[in-house]
Write an enzyme that holds these catalytic residues in place. Sequence first.
Site, mmCIF file in Angstrom:
data_model
loop_
_atom_site.group_PDB
_atom_site.id
_atom_site.type_symbol
_atom_site.label_atom_id
_atom_site.label_comp_id
_atom_site.label_asym_id
_atom_site.label_seq_id
_atom_site.Cartn_x
_atom_site.Cartn_y
_atom_site.Cartn_z
ATOM 1 N N THR A 159 20.063 -89.123 90.684
ATOM 2 C CA THR A 159 21.061 -90.063 90.160
ATOM 3 C C THR A 159 20.770 -91.499 90.625
ATOM 4 O OG1 THR A 159 22.492 -89.700 92.071
ATOM 5 C CG2 THR A 159 22.865 -88.284 90.155
ATOM 6 N N GLY A 201 25.900 -77.778 88.898
ATOM 7 C CA GLY A 201 26.897 -78.850 88.900
ATOM 8 C C GLY A 201 27.562 -79.003 87.547
ATOM 9 N N ASP A 202 28.568 -79.866 87.513
ATOM 10 C CA ASP A 202 29.296 -80.165 86.274
ATOM 11 C C ASP A 202 29.970 -78.929 85.683
ATOM 12 O OD1 ASP A 202 28.257 -82.796 86.472
ATOM 13 O OD2 ASP A 202 26.387 -82.064 85.594
ATOM 14 N N THR A 213 19.519 -81.431 95.121
ATOM 15 C CA THR A 213 20.044 -82.578 95.843
ATOM 16 C C THR A 213 19.741 -82.366 97.326
ATOM 17 O OG1 THR A 213 21.942 -84.061 96.057
ATOM 18 C CG2 THR A 213 22.420 -81.683 96.121
ATOM 19 N N ARG A 271 23.269 -84.096 79.212
ATOM 20 C CA ARG A 271 22.934 -82.911 80.005
ATOM 21 C C ARG A 271 22.123 -81.935 79.160
ATOM 22 N NH1 ARG A 271 29.119 -82.658 81.818
ATOM 23 N NH2 ARG A 271 29.056 -84.285 83.385
ATOM 24 N N ALA A 326 28.159 -87.396 92.684
ATOM 25 C CA ALA A 326 29.076 -86.487 91.987
ATOM 26 C C ALA A 326 29.955 -87.264 91.017
ATOM 27 C CB ALA A 326 29.960 -85.781 93.010
ATOM 28 N N GLY A 327 30.530 -86.560 90.080
ATOM 29 C CA GLY A 327 31.480 -87.183 89.165
ATOM 30 C C GLY A 327 32.485 -86.134 88.768
ATOM 31 N N HIS A 328 33.700 -86.245 89.279
ATOM 32 C CA HIS A 328 34.718 -85.248 88.984
ATOM 33 C C HIS A 328 35.740 -85.847 88.030
ATOM 34 C CE1 HIS A 328 33.708 -82.881 92.893
ATOM 35 N NE2 HIS A 328 32.796 -82.792 91.964
ATOM 36 N N GLY A 358 25.828 -91.003 82.905
ATOM 37 C CA GLY A 358 25.888 -91.050 81.445
ATOM 38 C C GLY A 358 24.719 -90.327 80.782
ATOM 39 N N ARG A 359 23.834 -89.721 81.599
ATOM 40 C CA ARG A 359 22.672 -89.038 81.008
ATOM 41 C C ARG A 359 23.114 -87.812 80.214
ATOM 42 N NH1 ARG A 359 18.910 -87.723 86.057
ATOM 43 N NH2 ARG A 359 20.929 -87.428 87.031
ATOM 44 N N LYS A 402 35.575 -74.165 80.252
ATOM 45 C CA LYS A 402 35.061 -74.619 78.956
ATOM 46 C C LYS A 402 34.768 -73.475 77.976
ATOM 47 C CE LYS A 402 33.132 -78.932 79.140
ATOM 48 N NZ LYS A 402 32.181 -80.019 79.454
ATOM 49 N N LYS A 425 34.569 -78.358 88.430
ATOM 50 C CA LYS A 425 35.200 -78.142 89.745
ATOM 51 C C LYS A 425 36.375 -79.076 89.968
ATOM 52 C CE LYS A 425 31.335 -78.950 91.820
ATOM 53 N NZ LYS A 425 30.447 -79.009 90.666
ATOM 54 N N GLN A 437 28.248 -80.966 93.169
ATOM 55 C CA GLN A 437 27.024 -80.374 92.590
ATOM 56 C C GLN A 437 27.224 -78.851 92.474
ATOM 57 O OE1 GLN A 437 26.255 -82.753 95.511
ATOM 58 N NE2 GLN A 437 26.642 -84.249 93.926
HETATM 59 P P1 IMP Z 1 20.480 -86.720 93.794
HETATM 60 O O1 IMP Z 1 21.646 -85.907 94.266
HETATM 61 O O2 IMP Z 1 20.879 -88.032 93.187
HETATM 62 O O3 IMP Z 1 19.420 -86.861 94.835
HETATM 63 O O4 IMP Z 1 19.799 -85.908 92.592
HETATM 64 C C1 IMP Z 1 19.110 -84.664 92.801
HETATM 65 C C2 IMP Z 1 19.390 -83.716 91.642
HETATM 66 O O5 IMP Z 1 20.774 -83.338 91.663
HETATM 67 C C3 IMP Z 1 19.150 -84.318 90.247
HETATM 68 O O6 IMP Z 1 18.689 -83.292 89.394
HETATM 69 C C4 IMP Z 1 20.546 -84.744 89.814
HETATM 70 O O7 IMP Z 1 20.668 -84.821 88.410
HETATM 71 C C5 IMP Z 1 21.368 -83.620 90.400
HETATM 72 N N1 IMP Z 1 22.760 -83.983 90.648
HETATM 73 C C6 IMP Z 1 23.254 -84.742 91.647
HETATM 74 N N2 IMP Z 1 24.583 -84.837 91.559
HETATM 75 C C7 IMP Z 1 24.956 -84.110 90.493
HETATM 76 C C8 IMP Z 1 26.222 -83.780 89.906
HETATM 77 O O8 IMP Z 1 27.297 -84.175 90.373
HETATM 78 N N3 IMP Z 1 26.179 -82.973 88.813
HETATM 79 C C9 IMP Z 1 25.030 -82.487 88.313
HETATM 80 N N4 IMP Z 1 23.839 -82.761 88.825
HETATM 81 C C10 IMP Z 1 23.790 -83.554 89.906
#
Ligand code: IMP
Length: 418
Positions: A127, A12-13, A245, A313, A39-41, A310-311, A339, A16, A230
């Site tokens: 998350t 992820g990240d 996830t 990476r 997610a965070g786009h 905000g964690r 990047k 995308k 992701q």
């Molecule tokens: P969940 O999707 O909140 O259940 O998290 C499960 C795992 O997926 C964890 O390691 C999260 O940090 C990771 N994760 C979920 N969404 C993202 C994302 O958009 N980017 C990066 N990691 C993610």
Amino acid sequence: MPVTTIIGTQWGDEGKGKCVDAAAADADAVVRFQGGNNAGHTLVVDGEKTVLHLIPSGALYDGVDCYLARGTVLNPETFLEEVEALRDRGVDMAGRLFVSQNTPLIMPWHIEMDAARESGEGAIGTTKKGIGPTYEQFVARQAILAGDLRRPDDAIAKIEMFYGERLASLRANWNGEGDPPFATVDQAVERFRRRHEQVYTRLVPFISDVETELRERIRAGDHIVMEGAQGTYLDVGMGTYPFVTSSHTTAAGACTGAGVAPRAIDRVIGVCKAYTTRVGDGPFPTELPVDSGVGRHLQDVGNEYGATTGRPRRCGWLDLPMLTEAVDINGCDEVVITKLDVLSGLDEIKLAVDHADGEPVYETFEGWQNDITDVRDTEELPENARRYLEFIAQRLAPFDCTIGQVSVGPGRRQIFEY
Ligand code: IMP
């Protein structure tokens, strides 16, 4: 290409959102097919930053329709907040944003369950948005679906029938002190009724038969972008289980998640950062310490802090065997390297080219010092940057895959054909 799926090849990240935004310029519709507001786009247009968690990255183009298909999970409050935030920015989603009637809803107890589990020994660093517990209830055939909001009595019947089991599980996972703070069945029903009046009714106008509509649009030849969230190694089946996830993040997930046939997908684009990051726990072979040196450089220069939580990476070198496996799993026609500019200023750059006894085997490349954020042509890149990309491209070739584009900054124009 009429239907293009864009997925992440790492954890992820990968950037995308920016690639989907670029593809959306020529599209009729953009579809999210899995995941939720985990997610965070991040999109940067004319220097203005927009972070979208749920609404597809096509939102910023007036003529592009946005769909949340059945494979996603939806937090109604977050969804409405995002719609309002876009409206405040002058982006009106009315009439061009659609939520599948079959999308499972994230309910308060799912978020409570996520938090309870994450406070115990089985924590994996989620998350805490309730994603896993919502998919779990869906697979158990007990989910409250968006379509149920049209007939709230159906949703209430499901709460009466199924919440007791969830409550028992919540209590069993409770790690806090004192009495568990969870709602009883009656309280959960009452809470749902109240939210239905105040919040959920505003979601109803967005609900439609998304999957049927998408198939019709595909038959009509519309250009559609399937936006993955992701990344490949967070896929519940193909990822680094159990540190994953709870949805199918790989290209095949676009079919089941949007209710379309495999042959409907014409092209798959994999997005790959020029290095690697990961949030949450789990294996990461090329990880570097981030307290100093290269790891610190990647985290600082790459601004590697989660767009959702905000964690910080975790950061490390690019892992080629993982990339080529992801290309293979997803059937990527091309890869976008993002990047690349973050690597500028490093004396040397390592690339994992193999794994031996679980450890990465590295090839070392000389770095480059020039700022490359204004480069718009491969030929303008420093020679050492071209060598790095050329090496990656050679490894992709046996998989019938090329480097399609290279991104050198967050802006819409900071991307060029390789
Ligand atoms: P969940 O999707 O909140 O259940 O998290 C499960 C795992 O997926 C964890 O390691 C999260 O940090 C990771 N994760 C979920 N969404 C993202 C994302 O958009 N980017 C990066 N990691 C993610």
